[in-house]
Design an enzyme around this catalytic site. Structure first.
Site, PDB file in Angstrom:
ATOM      1  N   SER A   1       2.531   0.497   1.790  1.00 45.17           N
ATOM      2  CA  SER A   1       1.198   0.030   2.171  1.00 45.17           C
ATOM      3  C   SER A   1       0.322   0.876   2.734  1.00 45.17           C
ATOM      4  CB  SER A   1       1.424  -1.399   2.869  1.00 45.17           C
ATOM      5  OG  SER A   1       0.384  -2.179   2.947  1.00 45.17           O
ATOM      6  N   ALA A   2      -1.017   0.545   2.275  1.00 45.56           N
ATOM      7  CA  ALA A   2      -2.036   1.498   2.855  1.00 45.56           C
ATOM      8  C   ALA A   2      -2.544   1.037   4.184  1.00 45.56           C
ATOM      9  CB  ALA A   2      -3.245   1.305   1.921  1.00 45.56           C
ATOM     10  N   HIS A   3      -2.553  -0.091   4.378  1.00 43.08           N
ATOM     11  CA  HIS A   3      -3.340  -0.707   5.670  1.00 43.08           C
ATOM     12  C   HIS A   3      -2.320  -0.430   6.928  1.00 43.08           C
ATOM     13  CE1 HIS A   3      -1.568  -4.654   6.590  1.00 43.08           C
ATOM     14  NE2 HIS A   3      -1.174  -4.576   5.416  1.00 43.08           N
TER      15      HIS A   3
ATOM     16  N   THR B   1      -6.691  -4.308 -13.701  1.00 46.83           N
ATOM     17  CA  THR B   1      -7.779  -3.446 -13.522  1.00 46.83           C
ATOM     18  C   THR B   1      -7.572  -2.749 -12.245  1.00 46.83           C
ATOM     19  OG1 THR B   1      -9.290  -4.642 -15.058  1.00 46.83           O
ATOM     20  CG2 THR B   1     -10.322  -3.114 -13.296  1.00 46.83           C
TER      21      THR B   1
ATOM     22  N   GLY C   1       2.163  -4.102   0.270  1.00 45.03           N
ATOM     23  CA  GLY C   1       3.392  -4.207   0.432  1.00 45.03           C
ATOM     24  C   GLY C   1       4.026  -5.188  -0.146  1.00 45.03           C
TER      25      GLY C   1
ATOM     26  N   CYS D   1       3.018 -12.159  10.056  1.00 41.55           N
ATOM     27  CA  CYS D   1       2.757 -12.992   8.992  1.00 41.55           C
ATOM     28  C   CYS D   1       3.404 -14.326   9.129  1.00 41.55           C
ATOM     29  CB  CYS D   1       3.791 -12.439   7.784  1.00 41.55           C
ATOM     30  SG  CYS D   1       3.625 -10.792   7.553  1.00 41.55           S
TER      31      CYS D   1
ATOM     32  N   GLN E   1       6.764   0.230   7.161  1.00 43.57           N
ATOM     33  CA  GLN E   1       6.682   0.388   8.498  1.00 43.57           C
ATOM     34  C   GLN E   1       7.164   1.697   8.706  1.00 43.57           C
ATOM     35  OE1 GLN E   1       5.066  -1.438  10.868  1.00 43.57           O
ATOM     36  NE2 GLN E   1       4.597  -3.295   9.894  1.00 43.57           N
TER      37      GLN E   1
HETATM   38  N1  PLP Z   1       7.155  -5.002   4.598  1.00 38.16           N
HETATM   39  C1  PLP Z   1       7.131  -4.731   6.004  1.00 38.16           C
HETATM   40  C2  PLP Z   1       8.334  -4.345   6.591  1.00 38.16           C
HETATM   41  C3  PLP Z   1       5.742  -5.111   6.607  1.00 38.16           C
HETATM   42  O1  PLP Z   1       5.826  -4.973   7.780  1.00 38.16           O
HETATM   43  C4  PLP Z   1       4.788  -5.754   5.736  1.00 38.16           C
HETATM   44  C5  PLP Z   1       3.550  -6.114   6.554  1.00 38.16           C
HETATM   45  O2  PLP Z   1       3.607  -6.544   7.754  1.00 38.16           O
HETATM   46  C6  PLP Z   1       4.946  -5.725   4.489  1.00 38.16           C
HETATM   47  C7  PLP Z   1       6.172  -5.685   3.938  1.00 38.16           C
HETATM   48  C8  PLP Z   1       3.703  -6.591   3.459  1.00 38.16           C
HETATM   49  O3  PLP Z   1       2.815  -5.533   3.473  1.00 38.16           O
HETATM   50  P1  PLP Z   1       1.421  -6.090   2.918  1.00 38.16           P
HETATM   51  O4  PLP Z   1       0.786  -6.621   4.245  1.00 38.16           O
HETATM   52  O5  PLP Z   1       0.557  -4.772   2.500  1.00 38.16           O
HETATM   53  O6  PLP Z   1       1.386  -7.039   1.825  1.00 38.16           O
END
Ligand code: PLP
Length: 382
Positions: free
Chosen positions: A201-203, A239, A74, A327, A183
């Site tokens: 985002s995958a996770h 890659t 993401g 984060c 989200q």
């Molecule tokens: N954007 C939002 C709203 C998110 O909650 C997050 C991750 O917490 C991200 C972006 C970042 O994604 P990634 O962890 O895949 O870099």
């Protein structure tokens, strides 16, 4: 010895790898190691896996397969959207970048960085429920705006944003509209048509970490961040992370298949958790509860405690929770999201985010509620 986490309530930070994702990845972590850009059999096999995943991601968001640009997650998708659209816009004489005050740092920080490079950057404010003020967004947008970015749903308080209205404001000004749906995607039916650029985002939905996508609608032009082999329509060289991409495709397909029932399940549990905590404690406020909220999100502001200490007490009891953004946890600064919503610095210290997932149970909720109430009592008695 460390207490093992037995109740995981931080699904907004990340989710466990789904069985579907794990089995899709396994072959590519073993003997199927070909480079998806190679022309011989092993390369073609890897390419096939990437193409199948591309199709699955596209179907999940209502896009065309050739609109999917795989990224390292993401954060990269957001950076690519913001910088890529701003740099392209500058070539057309557009120098404005408009975001909201509650964006994830993966959007806010590139926007602020662009500001240092000479772009005009505006951050539109939100109301007390954490929803962007459309009048502020409109006032910040003009005929020279290159990109408007409004997240689908907020990662801390779960507030769902008026994406259609925001897109209309951007389009009326001739700007590109981006939405960070990292989200939103796990919980809301997302239609890629609503945005020109869409980050996922995958996770956050049972996939592996370190892989995501930016959906770049046909006809939307952005500059790349990376130059090199020219993969992904020259928008994202590098890659292919074949195993990660295969896992992403399988995870998103599986997640979307079960999304409606998961939403019903987690919303009922979340409501129960909210009731139990609110009944068990005084001086607690549920954030963003006036508007539409992600069904798995319970964000609380608890008076008279330090949220960081609460997280540690919960951890000692085997409960994984967070204050907000994973984060920025550990940082002394209070949440920029709560500040934008008008929550005082002092109150914001008492933030607690509990985010449920598909495997959350009634027993988890009962245990979490009791433990939170107990732990807050202990902290207040100190
Ligand atoms: N954007 C939002 C709203 C998110 O909650 C997050 C991750 O917490 C991200 C972006 C970042 O994604 P990634 O962890 O895949 O870099």
């Amino acid at each position: 010895m460390q207490t093992p986490t037995s109740v995981y309530l931080d699904n907004a930070a990340t989710t466990p790898l789904s069985d579907a994702a794990r089995s899709a990845m396994e072959p590519f972590l073993g003997d199927r190691f070909g480079n998806a850009s190679s022309v011989y059999a092993a390369g073609r096999e890897a390419r096939k896996a990437v193409d199948e995943a591309r199709e699955r991601v596209a179907v999940a968001v209502g896009a065309r397969p050739d609109e999917v640009v795989f990224t390292s997650g993401g954060t990269e998708a957001d950076n690519l959207a913001l910088k890529g659209a701003a740099w392209h816009g500058r070539e057309q004489g557009h120098d404005g970048v408009v975001v909201t005050m509650i964006e994830h740092h993966a959007v806010l920080d590139p926007a602020r960085w662009l500001g240092k490079q000479g772009f005009r950057v505006s951050e539109a404010g939100v109301d007390a429920s954490g929803v962007v003020r459309l009048d502020a967004l409109k006032a910040a947008t003009d005929g020279k705006t290159a990109i408007v970015s409004v997240m689908w749903a907020n990662n801390e308080v779960g507030s769902v944003q008026p994406v259609a209205e925001a897109a209309a404001i951007a389009r009326a000004a001739g700007a590109v509209f981006h939405s960070d749906a990292v989200q939103g995607m796990p919980w809301i039916e997302i239609d890629a048509e609503s945005a020109d650029l869409l980050s996922i985002s995958a996770h956050k939905l049972g996939g592996p970490k370190g892989v995501g996508a930016l959906i770049v609608r046909r006809g939307v032009k952005i500059q790349p961040l990376f130059h090199g082999g020219g993969q992904e329509r020259e928008i994202r060289s590098g890659t292919y992370n074949v195993a990660g991409i295969a896992g992403f495709g399988a995870a998103i397909e599986d997640w979307v298949l079960h999304r409606a029932s998961t939403v019903e399940h987690v919303a009922a549990l979340r409501d129960g958790l909210q009731d139990a905590i609110v009944k068990g404690l005084t001086g607690v406020r549920v954030s963003a509860s006036d508007g539409e909220r992600l069904p798995n999100n319970l964000h609380l502001v608890i008076e008279g405690i330090d949220g960081e200490s609460l997280i540690l007490l919960l951890d000692a009891a085997g409960i994984a929770a967070s204050q907000g953004s994973a984060c920025s946890s550990g940082a002394a600064e209070p949440s920029h999201v709560l500040a934008a919503m008008g929550v005082s610095r002092d109150l914001a210290r008492g933030a607690l985010r509990l985010t449920l997932g598909p495997s959350t149970t009634d027993a988890d909720v009962d245990r979490a509620a009791t433990t939170v109430v107990d732990a807050v009592g202990k902290l207040r008695a100190r």
